[in-house]
Structure formats: C-alpha cells, structure tokens
Design a protein around this motif. Structure first.
Motif, mmCIF file in Angstrom:
data_model
loop_
_atom_site.group_PDB
_atom_site.id
_atom_site.type_symbol
_atom_site.label_atom_id
_atom_site.label_comp_id
_atom_site.label_asym_id
_atom_site.label_seq_id
_atom_site.Cartn_x
_atom_site.Cartn_y
_atom_site.Cartn_z
ATOM 1 N N CYS A 195 -11.101 -22.186 -113.184
ATOM 2 C CA CYS A 195 -12.515 -21.862 -113.016
ATOM 3 C C CYS A 195 -12.745 -20.828 -111.921
ATOM 4 O O CYS A 195 -13.900 -20.599 -111.536
ATOM 5 C CB CYS A 195 -13.309 -23.133 -112.707
ATOM 6 S SG CYS A 195 -13.372 -24.316 -114.072
ATOM 7 N N ARG A 196 -11.694 -20.238 -111.400
ATOM 8 C CA ARG A 196 -11.808 -19.251 -110.308
ATOM 9 C C ARG A 196 -12.624 -19.808 -109.146
ATOM 10 O O ARG A 196 -13.368 -19.087 -108.477
ATOM 11 C CB ARG A 196 -12.427 -17.948 -110.822
ATOM 12 C CG ARG A 196 -11.551 -17.209 -111.820
ATOM 13 C CD ARG A 196 -12.293 -16.053 -112.435
ATOM 14 N NE ARG A 196 -13.365 -16.511 -113.315
ATOM 15 C CZ ARG A 196 -14.289 -15.723 -113.838
ATOM 16 N NH1 ARG A 196 -14.287 -14.431 -113.548
ATOM 17 N NH2 ARG A 196 -15.236 -16.205 -114.616
ATOM 18 N N MET A 197 -12.473 -21.087 -108.924
ATOM 19 C CA MET A 197 -13.236 -21.759 -107.879
ATOM 20 C C MET A 197 -12.677 -21.410 -106.504
ATOM 21 O O MET A 197 -11.492 -21.605 -106.232
ATOM 22 C CB MET A 197 -13.192 -23.276 -108.093
ATOM 23 C CG MET A 197 -13.911 -24.079 -107.028
ATOM 24 S SD MET A 197 -13.933 -25.852 -107.409
ATOM 25 C CE MET A 197 -12.168 -26.218 -107.360
ATOM 26 N N ASP A 198 -13.521 -20.894 -105.625
ATOM 27 C CA ASP A 198 -13.095 -20.601 -104.267
ATOM 28 C C ASP A 198 -13.416 -21.788 -103.367
ATOM 29 O O ASP A 198 -13.950 -22.810 -103.798
ATOM 30 C CB ASP A 198 -13.760 -19.320 -103.752
ATOM 31 C CG ASP A 198 -15.288 -19.377 -103.809
ATOM 32 O OD1 ASP A 198 -15.837 -20.488 -104.004
ATOM 33 O OD2 ASP A 198 -15.936 -18.324 -103.660
ATOM 34 N N SER A 199 -13.092 -21.644 -102.099
ATOM 35 C CA SER A 199 -13.243 -22.754 -101.162
ATOM 36 C C SER A 199 -14.702 -23.133 -100.942
ATOM 37 O O SER A 199 -15.039 -24.310 -100.790
ATOM 38 C CB SER A 199 -12.583 -22.390 -99.826
ATOM 39 O OG SER A 199 -11.219 -22.101 -100.015
ATOM 40 N N ARG A 200 -15.588 -22.146 -100.950
ATOM 41 C CA ARG A 200 -17.011 -22.441 -100.736
ATOM 42 C C ARG A 200 -17.581 -23.249 -101.889
ATOM 43 O O ARG A 200 -18.327 -24.211 -101.683
ATOM 44 C CB ARG A 200 -17.778 -21.139 -100.553
ATOM 45 C CG ARG A 200 -19.258 -21.333 -100.260
ATOM 46 C CD ARG A 200 -19.920 -20.007 -99.959
ATOM 47 N NE ARG A 200 -19.345 -19.361 -98.779
ATOM 48 C CZ ARG A 200 -19.739 -18.187 -98.301
ATOM 49 N NH1 ARG A 200 -20.720 -17.525 -98.915
ATOM 50 N NH2 ARG A 200 -19.169 -17.672 -97.237
ATOM 51 N N THR A 201 -17.216 -22.859 -103.119
ATOM 52 C CA THR A 201 -17.691 -23.611 -104.276
ATOM 53 C C THR A 201 -17.121 -25.025 -104.280
ATOM 54 O O THR A 201 -17.815 -25.996 -104.594
ATOM 55 C CB THR A 201 -17.288 -22.890 -105.572
ATOM 56 O OG1 THR A 201 -17.792 -21.557 -105.547
ATOM 57 C CG2 THR A 201 -17.826 -23.616 -106.788
ATOM 58 N N PHE A 202 -15.851 -25.144 -103.900
ATOM 59 C CA PHE A 202 -15.229 -26.469 -103.842
ATOM 60 C C PHE A 202 -15.913 -27.355 -102.803
ATOM 61 O O PHE A 202 -16.144 -28.551 -103.033
ATOM 62 C CB PHE A 202 -13.747 -26.321 -103.527
ATOM 63 C CG PHE A 202 -13.000 -27.624 -103.432
ATOM 64 C CD1 PHE A 202 -13.041 -28.541 -104.461
ATOM 65 C CD2 PHE A 202 -12.262 -27.933 -102.305
ATOM 66 C CE1 PHE A 202 -12.356 -29.753 -104.382
ATOM 67 C CE2 PHE A 202 -11.564 -29.123 -102.209
ATOM 68 C CZ PHE A 202 -11.621 -30.034 -103.247
ATOM 69 N N ALA A 203 -16.242 -26.770 -101.661
ATOM 70 C CA ALA A 203 -16.940 -27.536 -100.622
ATOM 71 C C ALA A 203 -18.306 -28.025 -101.117
ATOM 72 O O ALA A 203 -18.730 -29.146 -100.805
ATOM 73 C CB ALA A 203 -17.103 -26.687 -99.367
ATOM 74 N N ARG A 204 -18.981 -27.185 -101.916
ATOM 75 C CA ARG A 204 -20.272 -27.604 -102.473
ATOM 76 C C ARG A 204 -20.097 -28.765 -103.442
ATOM 77 O O ARG A 204 -20.889 -29.733 -103.426
ATOM 78 C CB ARG A 204 -20.928 -26.416 -103.178
ATOM 79 C CG ARG A 204 -22.209 -26.754 -103.915
ATOM 80 C CD ARG A 204 -22.866 -25.514 -104.481
ATOM 81 N NE ARG A 204 -21.997 -24.775 -105.376
ATOM 82 C CZ ARG A 204 -21.805 -25.088 -106.662
ATOM 83 N NH1 ARG A 204 -22.413 -26.156 -107.179
ATOM 84 N NH2 ARG A 204 -21.026 -24.348 -107.416
ATOM 85 N N LEU A 205 -19.066 -28.708 -104.291
ATOM 86 C CA LEU A 205 -18.811 -29.805 -105.216
ATOM 87 C C LEU A 205 -18.488 -31.094 -104.469
ATOM 88 O O LEU A 205 -18.922 -32.185 -104.858
ATOM 89 C CB LEU A 205 -17.663 -29.440 -106.162
ATOM 90 C CG LEU A 205 -17.918 -28.357 -107.208
ATOM 91 C CD1 LEU A 205 -16.690 -28.165 -108.071
ATOM 92 C CD2 LEU A 205 -19.119 -28.702 -108.071
ATOM 93 N N VAL A 206 -17.694 -30.969 -103.399
ATOM 94 C CA VAL A 206 -17.331 -32.161 -102.622
ATOM 95 C C VAL A 206 -18.573 -32.784 -101.984
ATOM 96 O O VAL A 206 -18.719 -34.012 -101.945
ATOM 97 C CB VAL A 206 -16.276 -31.804 -101.561
ATOM 98 C CG1 VAL A 206 -16.071 -32.952 -100.578
ATOM 99 C CG2 VAL A 206 -14.959 -31.446 -102.236
#
Length: 417
Positions: free
Chosen positions: A96-107
C-alpha cells in the motif's frame, strides 16, 4: 489376483437436487439463521447480490486487510464496517506504499479501541522507516499485548528505527519476528533537517540497545533475517543476543546474506551457536558457502536440530566434511538440495569413519537424520542404491527423503525404497 477387487459402480441418485444460487456456489461456509449450526441450502430461486454477500462475509470476518491500495484509502473505521475492534484478530497492510506517518495514524485509530484479540500484525511490503515507525510499533505492541506474529519484511527499516521498542518498560509476547529484506544497517535519521553533532546511528551502543530490543521479546521462537542488509558486527551482535537472551529461540533464517564471502562472521556465529545448551533450526540457504563455508560449520561443533544448506555450491568435498560432523551434530534434518554434487557427493556423505564406527553400538544409528533433502543434485540410480544400502546398515533412522528433479534417476529405481 487376490489383492485386486472389482469396484462396483455407485448407484445413481435419481432424486431431484437443489441447486445453490450462483452467488453462493463458491462459498465454503455460509451463515444460517436456524438454530442448527450446520451449513444449509438456500431456498431455490432466491438470489443474493454480491453486495449482500460481501456484507455477510465482512460481518463475520475477524481480519482487517488492506492490499494494493493507496495510503489515502487506508481507513480503520471504514474497514470495520460496524464490527468491534475487540473482535479483530489479524491486521494486514500489504503493498500500500504506506509510510511511517500513515502507519502512525492507523495505529492511533486502532489504539482507540480494545485490541485484546489482535494476535497478528503484517505490515510487510510498504515504505516504513525512521523513528516514527518504531514509535508507532511500540505504541501498538504496548496496547495490543496479545500480538504474537509481527511481520515487518520488505520495508525500509533499520534496527535503530526499532529503538523505541528497546526503550520501553514492558515486554511483549511476540513469538515470530519477520525482518526480511530490510536495510538493517541504515543510519538512524531524525525528522528535522538540522544535522546534530551526536546524532545516534546503529553503530553506537549496539551491545546495549540490541540486547534490550531482544529482551523486550522474551518469547521469540522464530526470526526471519533473509535478504537483509547488515554488517558483520551488527549481525554477530544480533545473533548473539538472540541465542543467549531469548531462551525459546527455535529457528533463525539467514538466507541470501552472502555468508560465503564473510567466513569470519560465519565462524563467530557458529561458535556462539556451539555454546548453546539447546538445539535450533538454522537456514543458511543461498549463501554461496561452498566447501569452505561447510568446513567452518563442520568444525564448529554446533549442535542443531536441522540445517538447510540448499543452493550453496557444495561439492563432494563438502559432503565429506558433513559426513564427519553428522554423528555428533545432533541433526535431525539436513537439506542439501540444488547443490549438484552428483553421485560422488552421496558417496562422500555416506562414508563412515573409523572413530565414529568404533563408538557405535550394534543397536544404534550412525547419524540421527530423520529427513534428508537431495532435490536437484544431479543424482542417478547409483545414489539411490547407495542410500538404500546405507539405510539397511542403520546409517540413519530416515523417515523423509526428498529426491525430486533428479533427471538422471529413473522412476522405477525409486521402488527400491
């Protein structure tokens, strides 16, 4: 003949059958509104739209899965579809080309609810990197204390990015950790552009924080490190911590690390494993070890449950070294597939040595191998006859023999076994 019997044709069922609706024909399980839990047939003529079917499947799913989406399409609330976070057992975000910022939002969204059932987190094949990714992982593991399977492969993570986990005050119950194809030696980078004089990297205080990182996962049993970019010193420190800090470690995957060109590191690694009081499974496939690498393994005296040496350019000289090591190695499984040593390699592998034979009692086996892999080794019928004779002479209590893709071997010769 007495072992042949005539098979009578089964009676033909002349009763009318009830056809499943097209939308349910490929579904193995379906929901039922009756008190009986067994699957039931739908009423004939009733049609279900794909939307209804998807909604039914989603309502019973215990997984949140994002695959081949854009980062803007990742939404926990929409993927739940009315389900409770307390029922979710698995989180998958792949490609999903997920970067760290997007991952932090999901968490952050995940940690807003109850994650007591979450046991699998798979965020492989994305673009996670940096301290933000490590901080998000630490937050997720501290909130979802039941996570046992953590897959971080094929990202851009360095070991230093996982420092927030090492600095935590809690311990997780993660048993399987996948770090494959990550640049583990990449330096730690701060979010700001300002260059700090004492900016830490993974080369500073490795002994301290790597040990802490492994210590935060005391239940680790399986670690995947295939295809990682890692220096000799960091690799030795990490494996030393895994072998001595984690008392439950059972499997270490070190495929595609080019250890054949790093024999000094391999020598230290095998020396550390030889000091263990327990055995483990070691995967060294595709490391270009050659006979020199096999010699390092054989003289180390390490005791392993199994070892994979597939695709390592081993010749009959290497199999001869393994023959000397096998009786004292404790090996239960040996994989030598894709090494092309031919019949002479099997002759060397089956060679017994006087010192070991003298210590063997008539009722004991020369080795403890129960599984042997010889797929694609250019073997002929001669090798199979040699193995058959060796088994008759109690060479090993072999239960599994993989000899596929040996074009020089005739199909009828396999009946010898």
């Amino acid at each position: 003949m007495d072992f042949l019997r005539t098979i009578e044709p089964a009676p033909v069922n002349t009763e009318p059958t009830l056809a499943l609706p097209k939308s349910r024909s490929n579904t193995s399980l379906s929901s039922s509104t009756s008190t009986d839990n067994s699957p039931t047939l739908c009423e004939q003529g009733r049609d279900f739209s794909s939307t209804d079917h998807d909604a039914t499947v989603l309502s019973h799913s215990r997984e949140i899965c994002f695959q081949d989406l854009t980062p803007s399409e990742l939404s926990i609330s929409e993927s739940l579809g009315g389900r409770s976070l307390a029922t979710i057992e698995c989180l998958r975000v792949n490609r999903c080309r997920m970067d760290s910022r997007t991952f932090a939002r999901l968490v952050d969204d995940l940690c807003s609810g109850d994650l007591s059932c979450l046991h699998t987190v798979d965020v492989s094949q994305n673009q996670l990197c940096g301290v933000d990714a490590g901080a998000a992982l630490a937050k997720l593991l501290s909130h979802a204390k039941a996570v046992k399977f953590l897959s971080l492969g094929w990202n851009k993570l360095s070991l230093a990015d996982l420092r927030p986990i090492a600095e935590a005050t809690w311990s997780s119950i993660v048993t399987c950790l996948d770090l494959r194809a990550n640049p583990l030696t990449a330096p730690y980078k701060r979010p700001s552009r300002k260059i700090h004089k004492h900016c830490p990297t993974n080369e500073t205080n490795d002994d301290r924080w790597i040990g802490l990182l492994v210590g935060r996962m005391p239940e680790l049993t399986h670690v995947q490190l295939a295809q990682v970019e890692i220096g000799d010193r960091l690799l030795i420190l990490l494996l030393h911590s895994l072998a001595h800090s984690s008392t439950n470690i059972q499997y270490i995957g070190l495929e595609w690390l080019g250890l054949g060109n790093r024999l000094s590191a391999l020598r230290v690694i095998m020396g550390n494993l030889a000091a263990l009081s327990r055995t483990l499974h070691l995967n060294l496939s595709a490391n270009y070890l050659g006979d020199s690498g096999v010699e390092v393994i054989a003289v180390s005296g390490a005791k392993l449950s199994s070892i994979s040496l597939a695709c390592n350019f081993i010749t009959e000289r290497g199999t001869g070294m393994l023959a000397k090591w096998l009786p004292t190695s404790g090996l239960g499984s040996l994989d030598l597939s894709d090494n092309y040593f031919g019949d002479q390699g099997v002759v060397s592998l089956l060679t017994t040595h006087s010192g070991n034979v003298a210590a063997k009692t008539p009722s004991s086996y020369y080795t403890q191998l129960t599984a042997l892999g010889l797929t694609s080794c250019c073997l002929s019928d001669t090798s199979l006859r040699l193995i058959t004779d060796a088994l008759a002479c109690q060479w090993a209590p072999l239960e599994s023999l993989r000899i596929l893709r040996n074009s020089r071997m005739s199909p009828s010769s396999k009946l010898l076994l």
